[in-house]
Write a protein that holds these residues in place. Structure first.
Motif, PDB file in Angstrom:
ATOM      1  N   ASP A  80       0.839  -1.199   0.000  1.00  0.00           N
ATOM      2  CA  ASP A  80       0.000   0.000   0.000  1.00  0.00           C
ATOM      3  C   ASP A  80       0.875   1.250   0.000  1.00  0.00           C
ATOM      4  O   ASP A  80       2.100   1.189   0.142  1.00  0.00           O
ATOM      5  N   VAL A  81       0.212   2.413  -0.140  1.00  0.00           N
ATOM      6  CA  VAL A  81       0.950   3.661  -0.316  1.00  0.00           C
ATOM      7  C   VAL A  81       1.767   4.009   0.919  1.00  0.00           C
ATOM      8  O   VAL A  81       2.866   4.566   0.817  1.00  0.00           O
ATOM      9  N   GLN A  82       1.284   3.667   2.107  1.00  0.00           N
ATOM     10  CA  GLN A  82       2.034   3.974   3.320  1.00  0.00           C
ATOM     11  C   GLN A  82       3.293   3.118   3.419  1.00  0.00           C
ATOM     12  O   GLN A  82       4.358   3.602   3.827  1.00  0.00           O
ATOM     13  N   ALA A  83       3.206   1.850   3.041  1.00  0.00           N
ATOM     14  CA  ALA A  83       4.386   0.985   3.045  1.00  0.00           C
ATOM     15  C   ALA A  83       5.428   1.481   2.049  1.00  0.00           C
ATOM     16  O   ALA A  83       6.635   1.485   2.337  1.00  0.00           O
ATOM     17  N   ILE A  84       4.972   1.919   0.887  1.00  0.00           N
ATOM     18  CA  ILE A  84       5.898   2.448  -0.125  1.00  0.00           C
ATOM     19  C   ILE A  84       6.571   3.708   0.392  1.00  0.00           C
ATOM     20  O   ILE A  84       7.782   3.901   0.235  1.00  0.00           O
ATOM     21  N   GLY A  85       5.804   4.583   1.037  1.00  0.00           N
ATOM     22  CA  GLY A  85       6.384   5.790   1.617  1.00  0.00           C
ATOM     23  C   GLY A  85       7.429   5.470   2.668  1.00  0.00           C
ATOM     24  O   GLY A  85       8.468   6.129   2.764  1.00  0.00           O
ATOM     25  N   THR A  86       7.186   4.442   3.470  1.00  0.00           N
ATOM     26  CA  THR A  86       8.139   4.035   4.497  1.00  0.00           C
ATOM     27  C   THR A  86       9.431   3.526   3.867  1.00  0.00           C
ATOM     28  O   THR A  86      10.537   3.855   4.332  1.00  0.00           O
ATOM     29  N   ILE A  87       9.326   2.743   2.801  1.00  0.00           N
ATOM     30  CA  ILE A  87      10.510   2.222   2.107  1.00  0.00           C
ATOM     31  C   ILE A  87      11.346   3.358   1.536  1.00  0.00           C
ATOM     32  O   ILE A  87      12.582   3.410   1.691  1.00  0.00           O
ATOM     33  N   ILE A  88      10.691   4.306   0.885  1.00  0.00           N
ATOM     34  CA  ILE A  88      11.411   5.425   0.273  1.00  0.00           C
ATOM     35  C   ILE A  88      12.067   6.293   1.343  1.00  0.00           C
ATOM     36  O   ILE A  88      13.202   6.760   1.183  1.00  0.00           O
TER      37      ILE A  88
END
Length: 402
Positions: free
Chosen positions: A247-255
């Protein structure tokens, strides 16, 4: 102590005029990294069209770079910065109300025109404000501040989008960007013509003609380098969402995690550039990024994507400030604004190609294959810099830096 700190802030030529606005703008840009591809996808766009919308800002910069270098001579630094900033921030806020993918593309293009003018004026300010022997560290610090903002932005943008929708980060962008405008208005000193001299004598075409061999070698390397840098901002969110189902929050955390690795390396990068030479930071940076891109198709979930993205962030951090430092070193004093406009034009060409390559290759083949194209671009950048671009920090300058 407080009075001394305020005096230092006021008298330092970089902290309030350059570094503070840069931090705010980097944070603003970071807000949009995890949501822009998904925002465009919500219009029903294909991968190719997503790449085109994301590249539209870079295309606007590409169109404006060389004219902006000439315009900068006429406007001066402060007016150029203000016009560029206001254009960038206004058009980005308007994305909140965009009703079609083509409207979003047009706004991104115009924002690129403003960003180009602001970036070149800021680059010129940095080139003139510091000596060559400390330029690597000063510009690497600028790059590090960019990375700090990029570290903070994606997690906030992803969380805001998850809670309130993909469009809210555009309004947050306006708040942070508006603060950067105020700082620029107050603390950047006003100048008239940036470099005295006749425009005809020190014109754009004359600058290109005089330095075409240098621009061909260093420019080609920078083109490939910036392609891999821009491509990572597109391919990582798309692989996370469409291949791995994050999800978008997981992607934001990775970046943000990758940005944390990235931002810890700006001081070592500057020290290496000023102590050993610019190429000792440049070449490893893009070879490491190429390795990370080649590994992206092997990601199987959150953890492996996190590790690979952090490797790419490490490579990017090793190269903190390298392209701006090299451009400032190479720029002749008499035609500095025109040269930097041309240098930016070449680099922004790479930033434009990155999203287009990702979208085009993903539509023709599969998304993971685009990562291999970006890996090849990083390898070419490293090899060309190593073999064909001269070292701009000479031995005498290294001794002074010591």
């Amino acid at each position: 102590m407080k009075a001394n700190m305020l005096k230092t802030l006021k008298n330092n030529p970089l902290i309030l005029p350059i570094y503070a606005p840069t931090l705010l703008l980097a944070f603003s840009r970071g807000l949009l990294i995890p949501i822009l591809p998904l925002y465009v996808r919500d219009f029903g766009a294909s991968y190719g069209l997503i790449g085109m919308v994301l590249a539209a800002q870079q295309f606007g910069m590409l169109v404006a770079d060389m004219p902006a270098g000439v315009l900068l001579r006429q406007l001066g630094r402060k007016r150029a910065m203000m016009v560029g900033l206001l254009t960038l921030i206004t058009t980005t806020i308007l994305l909140f109300w965009a009703r079609s993918v083509y409207e979003a593309m047009a706004l991104r293009f115009v924002s690129g025109l403003g960003m180009s003018l602001f970036n070149i004026a800021r680059h010129l300010y940095l080139a003139e404000a510091v000596k060559q022997t400390t330029r690597g560290r000063a510009i690497a610090l600028y790059g590090g501040i960019n990375r700090i903002g990029t570290f903070l932005g994606p997690a906030v943008g992803g969380a805001a989008a998850a809670a309130y929708g993909l469009r809210l980060p555009f309004l947050l962008y306006g708040v942070a960007g508006g603060t950067a405008v105020i700082l620029t208005l107050i603390f950047v000193t006003r100048t008239g013509a940036v470099i005295p001299g006749e425009t005809q004598k020190h014109g754009l075409l004359n600058t290109i003609k005089t330095h075409y061999r240098l621009l061909a070698a260093a420019g080609t390397a920078q083109l490939f380098a910036q392609t891999v840098r821009a491509g990572r901002n597109v391919i990582i969110p798309l692989i996370g969402a469409d291949v791995l189902g994050l999800d978008v929050q997981a992607i934001g955390t990775i970046i943000s995690a990758a940005a944390a690795v990235d931002m810890t390396l700006f001081y070592p990068a500057g020290w290496v550039m000023d102590r050993f030479g610019r190429k000792f930071a440049i070449v490893p940076s893009f070879l490491i990024q190429a390795t990370g891109m080649a590994l992206l198709p092997l990601a199987t979930g959150f953890t492996t994507l996190l590790m690979i993205t952090c490797l790419i962030g490490f490579g990017n951090g090793v190269g903190s400030g390298t392209m701006m430092t090299l451009g400032a070193d190479l720029a002749p004093t008499a035609t500095r604004s025109e040269f930097l406009g041309t240098w930016r034009f070449i680099g922004d060409g790479g930033f434009t190609l990155g999203p287009i390559i990702v979208g085009g290759v993903a539509d023709l083949l599969v998304l993971q294959t685009a990562a291999l194209f970006l890996a090849g671009s990083g390898i070419l950048a490293g090899l060309i810099f190593a073999r064909f671009v001269p070292e701009t920090l000479k031995r005498h300058d290294m001794q002074i830096a010591d």
